[in-house]
Design an enzyme around this catalytic site. Structure first.
Site, PDB file in Angstrom:
ATOM      1  N   TYR A  26       0.870  -1.176   0.000  1.00  0.00           N
ATOM      2  CA  TYR A  26       0.000   0.000   0.000  1.00  0.00           C
ATOM      3  C   TYR A  26       0.903   1.221   0.000  1.00  0.00           C
ATOM      4  O   TYR A  26       1.560   1.517   0.985  1.00  0.00           O
ATOM      5  CB  TYR A  26      -0.909  -0.069   1.228  1.00  0.00           C
ATOM      6  CG  TYR A  26      -1.916   1.040   1.419  1.00  0.00           C
ATOM      7  CD1 TYR A  26      -2.033   2.112   0.541  1.00  0.00           C
ATOM      8  CD2 TYR A  26      -2.772   1.022   2.521  1.00  0.00           C
ATOM      9  CE1 TYR A  26      -2.970   3.121   0.737  1.00  0.00           C
ATOM     10  CE2 TYR A  26      -3.708   2.018   2.728  1.00  0.00           C
ATOM     11  CZ  TYR A  26      -3.797   3.066   1.836  1.00  0.00           C
ATOM     12  OH  TYR A  26      -4.719   4.071   2.048  1.00  0.00           O
ATOM     13  N   LYS A  54      -1.703  -1.512  -3.773  1.00  0.00           N
ATOM     14  CA  LYS A  54      -2.642  -0.390  -3.855  1.00  0.00           C
ATOM     15  C   LYS A  54      -1.814   0.873  -4.041  1.00  0.00           C
ATOM     16  O   LYS A  54      -1.025   1.247  -3.173  1.00  0.00           O
ATOM     17  CB  LYS A  54      -3.498  -0.265  -2.603  1.00  0.00           C
ATOM     18  CG  LYS A  54      -4.456   0.939  -2.639  1.00  0.00           C
ATOM     19  CD  LYS A  54      -5.237   1.059  -1.339  1.00  0.00           C
ATOM     20  CE  LYS A  54      -6.314   2.136  -1.436  1.00  0.00           C
ATOM     21  NZ  LYS A  54      -5.803   3.498  -1.297  1.00  0.00           N
TER      22      LYS A  54
END
Length: 294
Positions: free
Chosen positions: A132, A160
């Site tokens: 992330y 992400k």
């Protein structure tokens, strides 16, 4: 490949700032009904304001409420690898579909340090781990070469990307081209359709808390091959984003906009956004212009 829409779900609080799990469950039902999947304890979920035990209770409630009707990803990222792994093991026990690990914040990391951090967490759980990246908030950035190296780990399933830059997103997507088992999920709300058109596996959106049906419509149109409709819905989503985020810190504004639509979600934990009559009036005017408030 069918692309997926995840909403970075807000965490609901009572007036005394304790967790309101009933209201959070209601938001889960609202998103699932719209056709979206759930990411909890992320940036829009006030994760930095939650205690260790609260994150576990929150995730337990979200998974229970979803009851298999959608996928659940939860963010375990903390500044230190030790606590990140402890959290990740709890989420592994609960039974989520993915564990996101935000880059450490406050602690300045080398790329080698990031590889050790993510690899240690991925080694310690059976649930697929997702990198992330949100350097504007953490001050640590996963370089594409680092992401490519981590893609070789058997339990790191994707990334992400919330950096907001197309160049970096394209570099991450190049990893997916070489490694189809490395899914790339985009985060900036103005790039939903663009990222899908360039091969992203899906999208994880904070703004979807306020506009769940519009987010779902972008993905549905894209998956059906109706790119004109997907672009039309993206235009609505993008204009709303620009109008709302012009007022200040995006996660707090998303929560405040949702509060003005449904006060059961509660305010953000302090020291985030304080209620302000002038700002609330401006947010309400934006909501009304998009048909989101009476």
């Amino acid at each position: 490949m069918t692309a997926k829409a995840f909403v970075a779900l807000v965490t609901c609080f009572n007036d005394d700032e304790t967790l309101n799990l009933d209201a959070t469950r209601a938001q889960v039902r609202r998103q699932v009904q719209a056709g979206n999947h759930i990411m909890c304890a992320g940036t829009n979920g006030d994760f930095t304001a939650l205690t260790f035990d609260e994150k576990i209770a929150l995730t337990d409630a979200v998974v229970d409420e979803v009851a298999g009707r959608a996928q659940v990803i939860v963010n375990a990222g903390m500044p230190a690898t030790f606590e990140t792994l402890k959290l990740a093991r709890e989420f592994d026990r609960i039974g989520v579909d993915g564990i996101a690990v935000i880059t450490p914040y406050f602690i300045a990391c080398t790329q080698d340090g990031l590889i050790r951090h993510f690899s240690t967490v991925a080694d310690g759980v059976g649930t697929p781990v997702y990198l992330y990246d949100i350097p504007a908030r953490t001050q640590n950035h996963i370089e594409p070469a680092t992401a490519a190296a981590l893609a070789d780990h058997g339990n790191i399933a994707g990334i992400k990307d919330s950096g907001g830059g197309r160049d970096t997103l394209e570099d991450y997507l190049a990893i997916w081209t070489a490694r189809p088992d490395f899914a790339v999920y985009s985060g900036p709300d103005h790039l939903v359709h663009w990222s899908l058109m360039h091969g992203a596996a899906g999208y994880i959106s904070g703004l979807g808390n306020v506009m769940p049906d519009t987010l779902a419509a972008i993905l549905a149109a894209h998956n059906a091959g109706d790119h004109a409709e997907a672009e039309r819905q993206q235009d609505i989503f993008g204009r709303f984003r620009k109008d709302l985020y012009a007022l200040g810190y995006p996660p707090a504004l998303v929560k405040r906009a949702l509060f003005l639509m449904d006060s059961s979600v509660g305010a953000s934990r302090q020291p985030a956004l304080l209620p302000d009559p002038a700002q609330d009036a401006a947010i309400l005017q934006i909501l009304r212009s998009y048909g989101l408030a009476g």
